[in-house]
Motif scaffolding. Structure first.
Motif, PDB file in Angstrom:
ATOM      1  N   LEU A  99       0.704  -1.211  -0.095  1.00 38.12           N
ATOM      2  CA  LEU A  99      -0.112   0.004   0.060  1.00 38.12           C
ATOM      3  C   LEU A  99       0.854   1.179   0.161  1.00 38.12           C
ATOM      4  CD1 LEU A  99      -3.393  -0.195   2.066  1.00 38.12           C
ATOM      5  CD2 LEU A  99      -3.084   0.698  -0.417  1.00 38.12           C
ATOM      6  N   TYR A 110       1.280   2.299  -3.527  1.00 36.67           N
ATOM      7  CA  TYR A 110       0.300   2.084  -4.443  1.00 36.67           C
ATOM      8  C   TYR A 110      -0.537   3.510  -4.369  1.00 36.67           C
ATOM      9  CZ  TYR A 110      -3.625  -0.579  -6.439  1.00 36.67           C
ATOM     10  OH  TYR A 110      -4.716  -1.232  -7.519  1.00 36.67           O
ATOM     11  N   LEU A 165      -2.295  -7.754  -1.142  1.00 36.08           N
ATOM     12  CA  LEU A 165      -2.284  -6.391  -0.724  1.00 36.08           C
ATOM     13  C   LEU A 165      -1.976  -6.128   0.765  1.00 36.08           C
ATOM     14  CD1 LEU A 165      -2.768  -3.564  -2.168  1.00 36.08           C
ATOM     15  CD2 LEU A 165      -5.032  -3.604  -1.100  1.00 36.08           C
ATOM     16  N   ASP A 221      -0.947  -4.093   3.626  1.00 36.88           N
ATOM     17  CA  ASP A 221      -1.006  -2.548   4.168  1.00 36.88           C
ATOM     18  C   ASP A 221       0.207  -2.242   5.029  1.00 36.88           C
ATOM     19  OD1 ASP A 221      -1.199  -0.138   5.379  1.00 36.88           O
ATOM     20  OD2 ASP A 221      -3.549  -0.385   5.680  1.00 36.88           O
TER      21      ASP A 221
END
Lengths: 445, 445
Positions: free
Chosen positions: A3, A6, A380, A382
């Motif tokens: 993240l 991203y 994904l 974080d």
């Protein structure tokens, strides 16, 4: 994807312009940004889901024996004058004049263009059957675009066209499309019900719409709840087998299911009362058989086996690719955000590090990330320096179906937490078991 | 794919409208069909190559850490008025008025739109570096479209935009793009030379074009032949490493290479005479650093680490995806047709059955087809009832790099023939060895 690297611009506030939940959640989850009325940019997360849906449609069309190609977005007005639709289409067609003063338009559909391609290149019944399709951006200049990607002006659609020698062959193409559509929607985690429909401006004799049940649907629908029990599931479909395809279509079209446009009160009342349902529905696709409506005026003929020139029998078949994102969210969300079906989720699994910077937690997250990636899954992670509450809220909002939570306390006991977005249920597992479980869930697909 | 079920409308005659070989061959090989001036439909074979090229570009951009998204084709004129380019762009910009009388345009490029997305969502240096890109259809209303997809009006491009806190970071983004482009072209079997260029209407301080050498190129180019020996090859590139990327760029930009627009006669003459080359070149990509040209007027600022608002440093970077098909064919063809590089070929291997209907030949072809497919390769099997000469001519025209020829005579001796499209050389092999050889060729890729 990490993240921290991203571009996921989630919004804390509910955007005031969004009237329905899918529009609100797509804006809040940083999936889309309006560029002008009814026209959207697809931010990275939205683009990823769009691609997943597009890929499912491609795969199922190819599986059915249909051939992918691509027609342009802008067309010459001449072809539309030939079919007689240039004037019929009204203000929803975006008309354009180029620098030489030629009349062009942004294609809302492609019957004319594909018929022109066909008549230029195909002359014999031996080249049939033929079904060509493409997935391309289209434009309808809606007077009042709304509901985000559900009723935008620039939208992505799959449209496909079959060319057959006679009615019977064209009906097999029709059935093949129905089956391939049922498979596509099922892979997306959607229950889309085929309903006999009116034909509208494309014109058609046989036509079904596919509707997803959702409170925000534009149509009122009436159906026999028995249809909800039908599944394609694992059955192997031979798309060359007329009887196989017809049998599946019969299974899905036997229980009563109609929109308000074609509703037949008497037939509906003949269903046992406990199975009678009324609801709202979102249209996510439509199939048409329209015979020689375009082939005759446009001269799309082939020589039949007796040497006679005959116009081909055609049909057109559409799936609203960008609209499906909205429909899926309308059908699958809760107060916290989106709940993606596994078939279309942008990332397979979220990883939440409860204590970024803690050497052990960081290492455990990196190991999970590497293992999932090695298995062909896309996690994904974080990895931002945020509080746990904020990380959970983001994961819930963007709706990944599975989340692995990693914290120093769990790691002391050798466990991480695996949570289902849909049920909210969590279980503590050693990391390798969590990985295995996630891998198994996706291997089934 | 079996040819009997495909849509491959090859032309026997040379189309009169095509002035250059790539245009001619794309029409003859049934890859494209003109829909209106400078606007093409991509027939199945052409679409397949287009997708292969698009996939290479996507993969290499993601490898470099750039994030895919998608901006729409139509834009509001307002943003272009803000940047001051609405009037500058002239008649090549296709201007459109919607039903409410609002000024729109078909995007020829996306600096304004991406800058608007950035300024709406990003506010801190902590969110940098950021590079977003998309692959989308664009439109330039060329006064005289020609050369097929090489100079069409509706064309597919990858355009990417970097946002960085300062010049040094933006230069790393610039270098990263150069390296990712070199890798992309190499995978497509192209030698594309980066050449210092003029900036044109986008505006820029640092800019390189990438040119493919071909007689039909629109630019005159001057270069040191030493650059032709450079290869990225198997080297592992760490795109986060500034020095790594800079070193590769230095390697490629040290030998003299310029277009006529920036040609420096004295510098050229300093090259040893035997290495001085002049040629024609086709532009297939360009990278720009343009600093704060858009971020300043459009207010795309971030807080830097000292809490000050500063405009971001930007660059834009484009690859002409649809144009590349033309460029590859210009660089790789012979009198018989196209010669696809293995990296972009629509099908990995052709199978020609010399005696369709012969039980043994049919069975051998089916077995080859099944084995190649099981290995993850896509064969194109000419299973039509045609003479051998016609089948060979079609295979040569559409340019698959490898062909396996199967006939009763060879099968008696237990062999099939494996032929290279590029060299024309054939060897007789048992079918399983032919399969293995083809598999090895593609496994290296």
């Amino acid at each position: 994807m990490r993240l921290s690297r991203y571009f996921l611009p989630v919004l804390k506030e509910n955007p005031s312009e969004a009237q329905i939940v899918s529009h609100r959640l797509m804006l809040r989850a940083g999936m889309i940004k309006q560029s002008s009325a009814g026209i959207y940019s697809w931010l990275p997360l939205g683009f990823k889901v769009l691609k997943n849906i597009e890929n499912i449609v491609h795969e199922e069309q190819v599986r059915a024996g249909h051939i992918p190609m691509l027609m342009p977005t802008l067309q010459s007005a001449d072809l539309w004058r030939e079919s007689g639709r240039y004037d019929d289409y009204g203000e929803e067609m975006l008309r354009i004049t180029d620098r030489h003063g030629r009349d062009m338009l942004y294609g809302p559909t492609n019957e004319e263009l594909i018929t022109d391609i066909f008549r230029s290149h195909v002359g014999s019944y031996k080249d049939l059957p033929l079904t060509l399709y493409h997935i391309q951006w289209k434009f309808r200049d809606e007077i009042r675009p709304r509901f985000g990607v559900m009723r935008g002006r620039e939208f992505l659609m799959k449209d496909g066209y079959n060319f057959d020698i006679d009615y019977e062959n064209a009906m097999h193409a029709y059935n093949r499309h129905m089956v391939s559509y049922l498979r596509s929607y099922e892979r997306m985690g959607l229950q889309a019900i085929p309903m006999r429909a009116d034909s509208g401006p494309i014109g058609g004799e046989d036509t079904h719409e596919f509707l997803v049940l959702a409170d925000t649907g534009e149509s009122e629908v009436f159906y026999d709840s028995a249809i909800l029990d039908l599944k394609i599931g694992d059955r192997v479909v031979d798309f060359d087998n007329w009887d196989d395809c017809a049998a599946i279509c019969k299974e899905w079209t036997t229980p009563y299911a109609r929109t308000d446009e074609t509703h037949d009160e008497a037939a509906f009342n003949a269903i046992p009362e406990e199975r009678r349902r009324t609801s709202r529905g979102i249209e996510v696709g439509q199939i048409f058989y329209f015979g020689t409506k375009y082939s005759e005026p446009m001269g799309a003929t082939v020589q039949n086996s007796e040497g006679q020139k005959v116009p081909v029998h055609m049909g057109s078949h559409g799936i609203g690719v960008s609209r499906l994102l909205g429909a899926i969210i309308e059908a699958s969300h809760d107060d916290k955000g989106i709940i993606w079906p596994e078939g279309v989720t942008p990332y397979h699994c979220g990883i939440v590090n409860l204590k970024q910077g803690d050497a052990e937690a960081d290492a455990a997250c990196e190991a999970l990330y590497a293992s999932l990636t090695a298995l062909g899954l896309e996690p994904l992670y974080d990895d931002r320096n945020e509080r746990a509450g904020g990380k959970f809220a983001t994961m819930d909002l963007i709706g990944l179906p599975w989340r692995i939570t990693v914290g120093p306390r769990g790691l002391k006991n050798g466990v991480v937490e695996l949570t289902s977005r849909r049920t909210g249920e969590s279980e503590e597992l050693p990391p390798e078991q969590a990985i295995e479980k996630v891998a198994q869930i996706y291997a089934k697909r």
